[in-house]
Design an enzyme around this catalytic site. Structure first.
Site, PDB file in Angstrom:
ATOM      1  N   CYS A  32      14.857 -46.922 -23.137  1.00 18.37           N
ATOM      2  CA  CYS A  32      15.897 -47.491 -23.988  1.00 18.37           C
ATOM      3  C   CYS A  32      17.073 -47.969 -23.153  1.00 18.37           C
ATOM      4  CB  CYS A  32      16.413 -46.448 -24.986  1.00 18.37           C
ATOM      5  SG  CYS A  32      15.166 -45.669 -26.011  1.00 18.37           S
ATOM      6  N   ASP A 439      45.137 -68.834   1.343  1.00 15.51           N
ATOM      7  CA  ASP A 439      45.072 -69.873   0.311  1.00 15.51           C
ATOM      8  C   ASP A 439      46.473 -70.084  -0.277  1.00 15.51           C
ATOM      9  OD1 ASP A 439      43.015 -71.351  -1.643  1.00 15.51           O
ATOM     10  OD2 ASP A 439      44.648 -70.492  -2.835  1.00 15.51           O
TER      11      ASP A 439
END
Length: 508
Positions: A32, A439
């Site tokens: 399950c 950046d």
């Protein structure tokens, strides 16, 4: 997670862990998902498996009540950069269907025997069993979502024969394909339809900002996007494809719907896998947000945008070219350059909805496409050199690489630096712990999130006696997602303030 942590998760029926492991119960012979609504089994009867394939090989069948195959995949295949993670990324992309186990092993640099031994030890199942589980999952999705003929589903899912398809579905689900189709709870696409419509499972929360990220970078004729939809053409191993993804925040369950306008059925598993990677649908946003919210510089952003996703890559080679073009220029400038380059691409064999071209291949760029680019000659030469290496086979990288290997391959190219390697790792590998410190947009995002009190280099908020790290190591291993929050903050700040003189990397 150890046994008892997993057992507590299934006792709480925690949906966050669906797809991350599987619960097999000896007394019933079934496995399950962790959130199965059935009564929690006794711990002595439970065995946990990393993959559904391992549960299959151990003799268990899928639960008919919780449908453990109808869940998002595990985020571990992006977090893990070991052989198992690399192999699973390639298996999900359909490499075994196309090239067999030998082809998969060759891409990873191992013999097929070594690969089988390592995966069996790490994941409880060998590559063939893992590929079979992936095929079964694709087949189940098509059975309950479409009215395609069973034979078409068999071959679309990667099975070599209808008999193999039937046998596998009975073995995995204890139901024939026809019986499994009868369990469908939703409307199915009609058999005569020219497109397929499928629901894409994901873990909540889901921030739709990824659609805006893709939309502002969309290349006309190849891509189209809105704040809640994205569509594009794509070249896959067996032919051209066209698809769209839409998000409906107002509908029950807030569904993500994939509509495939055209695709060679043999490419369907690869398309499904790449779309899931593009939208980062296997991520665990609760775990990510929990870690990021502990960082004071990010807490407000996480609260306002829970479930942020990290865009993936539909084509690794294309992503490298886009990243190289986007270095040191704005998003708008990069989009203009890519629109010019798109003229080198061939017309799509399956045009529609205003999308009629394909992104140019590396060979097309190397042959003539580079002449369409404008800007510094060194950058144009670097793009041509990279395209030539990709087209000639001297450079080969993709979903199966690890971070060190990817860096070694790309840094050898002229014009490629650490920023490009990090950006490609984020989007191609799904690497979760990349921080692009140099950046410009990241630095602007830090300032935007803490405008009142920042240290001199813009590294973050100053607190008495505490100096926050400039590389956000406090939120490792989720720094790629921290980067997404910083990019968003920079974009929002830019839209409300005068444009700064500092150029931003385009992040395409």
């Amino acid at each position: 997670m150890d046994f008892w942590q997993r057992y507590r998760a299934i006792d709480a029926r925690d949906t966050r862990f669906d797809g991350q492991f599987y619960t097999a119960v000896r007394t019933t012979g079934i496995y399950c998902r962790p959130s199965c609504p059935a009564r929690t089994p006794k711990a002595v009867n439970v065995t946990f498996y990393e993959t559904s394939a391992a549960a299959h090989d151990a003799g268990y069948r899928a639960c008919k009540r919780c449908l453990p195959e109808a869940v998002p995949g595990t985020p571990a295949w992006n977090i893990r950069q070991d052989l198992a993670g690399r192999a699973m990324r390639l298996i999900n992309d359909g490499v075994i269907n196309r090239d067999g186990v030998e082809g998969l092993a060759a891409r990873l640099g191992y013999s097929s025997r070594q690969l089988n031994r390592i995966l069996s030890h790490e994941l409880g199942a060998g590559p063939l069993s893992l590929a079979r589980a992936s095929r079964a999952q694709t087949a189940r999705t098509l059975l309950v979502s479409t009215a395609m003929k069973l034979a078409d589903i068999a071959f679309a899912s990667g099975f070599s024969s209808v008999r193999q398809f039937n046998d596998t579905m009975v073995e995995v689900f204890a139901m024939t394909p026809t019986a499994l189709r009868a369990t469908a709870r939703h409307h199915r696409s009609p058999a005569a339809a020219t497109s397929l419509t499928l629901s894409l499972p994901y873990r909540e929360p889901f921030d739709p900002g990824i659609f805006s990220f893709l939309a502002v970078r969309a290349i006309p004729g190849i891509e189209a996007g809105t704040p809640t939809s994205y569509a594009r053409t794509l070249q896959l191993p067996h032919g051209d494809a066209r698809f769209s993804v839409t998000y409906d925040d107002g509908a029950p369950g807030r569904p993500l719907t994939l509509t495939i306008g055209a695709v060679d059925l043999r490419d369907l598993p690869a398309l499904l896998s790449r779309v899931r990677r593009l939208f980062d649908l296997d991520a665990d946003p609760v775990a990510i947000d929990s870690a990021l919210s502990q960082e004071p510089r990010l807490a407000a952003s996480v609260a306002s945008a829970p479930g942020i996703r990290m865009p993936g890559a539909l084509d690794p080679q294309e992503l490298l070219i886009r990243a190289m073009i986007g270095q040191q220029i704005t998003v708008a400038a990069a989009r203009t350059a890519l629109t010019q380059l798109a003229a080198a691409g061939s017309p799509s064999a399956v045009p529609g909805e205003g999308l009629d071209r394909l992104f140019p291949t590396a060979a097309e760029i190397a042959e003539a496409g580079y002449s369409l680019l404008r800007g510094p000659q060194r950058r144009i030469d670097a793009i041509r050199s990279a395209a030539s290496a990709l087209a000639g086979g001297q450079l080969d990288f993709g979903y199966g690489d690890d971070l060190p290997g990817l860096g070694a391959k790309l840094l050898a190219l002229p014009g490629v630096g650490r920023w490009t390697v990090g950006y490609v790792a984020m989007r191609v590998l799904g690497a979760p712990d990349v921080f692009l410190a140099n950046d410009a947009a990241v630095r602007n995002g830090i300032r935007a999130l803490a405008p009142a009190r920042t240290n001199q280099d813009g590294g973050g908020v100053e607190a008495p006696g505490v100096m926050p790290s400039p590389d956000f190591r406090e939120v490792s291993p989720w720094r790629s997602y921290a980067t997404m929050h910083l990019w968003r903050a920079a974009a929002e700040s830019k839209s409300s303030k005068p444009i700064q003189a500092v150029p931003e990397k385009a992040m395409l």
